[in-house]
Design an enzyme around this catalytic site. Structure first.
Site, PDB file in Angstrom:
ATOM      1  N   TRP A 289     -11.522  -1.449   4.296  1.00 53.60           N
ATOM      2  CA  TRP A 289     -11.394  -2.045   4.297  1.00 53.60           C
ATOM      3  C   TRP A 289     -11.569  -3.531   5.659  1.00 53.60           C
ATOM      4  CZ3 TRP A 289      -4.760  -2.096   5.485  1.00 53.60           C
ATOM      5  CH2 TRP A 289      -4.830  -3.077   5.717  1.00 53.60           C
TER       6      TRP A 289
ATOM      7  N   TYR B  28     -10.811  -7.034  -0.290  1.00 56.08           N
ATOM      8  CA  TYR B  28     -10.632  -6.732   1.288  1.00 56.08           C
ATOM      9  C   TYR B  28     -11.839  -7.877   1.116  1.00 56.08           C
ATOM     10  CZ  TYR B  28      -9.206  -2.313   0.523  1.00 56.08           C
ATOM     11  OH  TYR B  28      -8.016  -0.627   0.673  1.00 56.08           O
TER      12      TYR B  28
ATOM     13  N   TYR C  94      -5.368   6.709   4.302  1.00 55.85           N
ATOM     14  CA  TYR C  94      -5.411   5.808   4.912  1.00 55.85           C
ATOM     15  C   TYR C  94      -4.967   5.119   6.111  1.00 55.85           C
ATOM     16  CZ  TYR C  94      -2.277   1.859   2.699  1.00 55.85           C
ATOM     17  OH  TYR C  94      -0.952   1.179   2.534  1.00 55.85           O
ATOM     18  N   GLY C  95      -5.748   5.504   7.659  1.00 54.25           N
ATOM     19  CA  GLY C  95      -4.260   4.713   7.809  1.00 54.25           C
ATOM     20  C   GLY C  95      -4.959   5.645   9.422  1.00 54.25           C
TER      21      GLY C  95
ATOM     22  N   ARG D 133      -4.154  -7.442  12.093  1.00 52.45           N
ATOM     23  CA  ARG D 133      -3.692  -5.721  11.531  1.00 52.45           C
ATOM     24  C   ARG D 133      -2.853  -5.827  11.942  1.00 52.45           C
ATOM     25  NH1 ARG D 133      -8.128  -2.317  15.038  1.00 52.45           N
ATOM     26  NH2 ARG D 133      -8.828  -4.785  15.402  1.00 52.45           N
TER      27      ARG D 133
END
Length: 315
Positions: A21, A57, A203-204, A226
Site C-alpha cells: 500500500w 494503491y 493487514y495493519g 494514515r
C-alpha cells in the site's frame, strides 16, 4: 520462514507477507519507489512469498507497477495477490464492482504486473451500488479461464463472505488486525474464516507504524494520510500506545527480537490467522519483518500482552 496453506486453496503462503500500500506514495508519506522495489526483493530473498498489491494503491497505479518490476525474474517465487473494485478518480477512492469493470481491471493489472495470471484475485471492498454478486460471478468465470488461480475478498463481513463462498468459492479474506485495531476479532470476521476454512490474511499489524516503536507522530497532509485511517495517532490513544510498546519491548528484549516482530506475532497468534501483511518500504524493514516468521509467541507471552492491553486501553 513458516508457511501455511491458505484456507481450502492450492496456495501455500508465508506467515509474513509483503504488503505494498505504501508504494502508492500518497498515503504513508514520501516513499522512495526504488527502495520500495528493493524491499520487495529483499522480502522474497528472506522467504516471504506472499506479495499483495492493488490498483487503488497510488493515484496512477504506482504500487502495481513497482510490484511488476520487483518480481520480474522472480515470478515463480511469489504468491501474487491483487484486487479489484477500488478506482481513483480525481484523487478520490470510488468503489465499483460492475462486472465489466472487474474484467477490465484484471486485464490492466496483468499488464502492470507483467504476468499472465494472478495467484489470488480479490474484491477490495464491497460496493453498495452494484452489490457483490455480479462481480463474484465474473471472478469465478475468470478463474475458469485461468486468469487467476484462486479468489478472495477484502474487508467483507461474515454475511458477505458467505455469499462469496456460494458464488465464487472464495479461499481468503483480508481484514484489518492489530493490537490497536481488534474489530475483526470482535465482529466475527476471523472466527468465520476459521470455522469455514477461509484463509485470513490480515493487514495493519503495526497500526500504521505506531507499533513499530520507531515512528514519530506524523502530521496529516499531503502524502501523509494514515492519521485519518488508523487510530491511536491522537491523544489519549498515542500515549497509551507508547505505554503498550514498553510491554512489547520487554518481551522482545527477552527473545532477542525487535518490537515489530512481537507485534506481528501477536496478530499471527490469533486463531484463524494465516498471514500478516507488512508494508516494508526499505530492505532493512523487510528483513526485520521476515524474522517474525521464524518464531512464535508463547501462550504466556500472548496473555501478558492481552492483559496489558486491557489495563492500558480498557480500564
Amino acid at each position: 520462514m513458516r508457511y501455511k496453506k491458505l484456507g481450502n486453496s492450492s496456495l501455500n503462503v508465508s506467515v509474513v507477507g509483503q504488503g505494498t500500500w505504501a508504494l502508492g506514495n500518497d498515503f504513508f508519506g514520501e516513499v522512495d519507489a526504488d527502495l520500495g522495489i528493493k524491499a520487495i526483493q529483499a522480502a522474497i530473498d528472506a522467504g516471504i512469498n506472499m506479495v499483495d498489491t492493488a490498483p487503488g494503491y497510488g493515484q496512477h497505479f504506482e504500487s502495481e507497477i513497482a510490484v511488476g518490476k520487483a518480481i520480474k525474474g522472480r515470478r515463480d517465487k511469489v504468491v501474487l495477490a491483487t484486487k479489484c473494485g477500488i478506482h481513483r478518480i480525481a484523487g478520490e477512492y470510488v468503489k465499483s464492482l460492475s462486472p465489466k469493470l472487474v474484467r477490465w481491471e484484471m486485464e490492466q493489472s496483468l499488464k502492470r504486473l507483467q504476468t499472465d495470471y494472478i495467484d489470488l484475485y480479490m474484491i477490495h471492498w464491497p460496493d453498495a451500488n452494484n452489490g457483490i454478486e455480479g462481480a463474484l460471478a465474473e471472478l469465478a468465470k475468470m478463474k475458469k479461464e485461468g486468469l487467476c488461480r484462486e479468489i478472495g475478498v477484502s474487508n467483507f463481513s461474515p454475511a458477505e463472505m458467505k455469499i462469496g463462498l456460494e458464488i465464487a468459492g472464495i479461499v481468503s479474506c483480508q481484514p484489518p488486525l492489530s493490537l490497536l485495531d481488534q474489530r475483526s476479532l470482535n465482529n466475527g470476521v476471523i472466527a468465520f474464516c476459521k470455522s469455514n476454512n477461509i484463509g485470513c490474511v490480515t493487514y495493519g499489524a503495526l497500526g500504521g507504524g505506531v507499533l513499530s516503536g520507531k515512528l514519530q507522530k506524523p502530521t496529516a497532509g499531503g502524502k501523509e494520510q494514515r492519521v485519518g485511517f488508523y487510530n491511536c495517532f491522537e491523544e489519549p490513544g498515542w500515549s497509551k500506545a507508547q505505554e503498550l510498546l514498553g510491554v512489547l519491548k520487554s518481551i522482545g528484549d527477552a527473545r532477542g527480537a525487535a518490537i515489530p516482530e512481537v507485534a506481528i506475532n501477536w496478530a499471527l497468534s490469533q486463531p484463524g490467522v494465516t498471514c500478516a501483511l507488512m508494508g516494508a518500504t526499505t530492505p532493512e524493514m523487510a528483513i526485520e519483518n521476515a524474522r517474525a516468521g521464524e518464531w512464535e509467541l508463547t501462550a504466556d507471552e500472548v496473555k501478558t500482552i492481552d492483559d496489558s492491553y486491557k489495563r492500558i486501553f480498557e480500564l
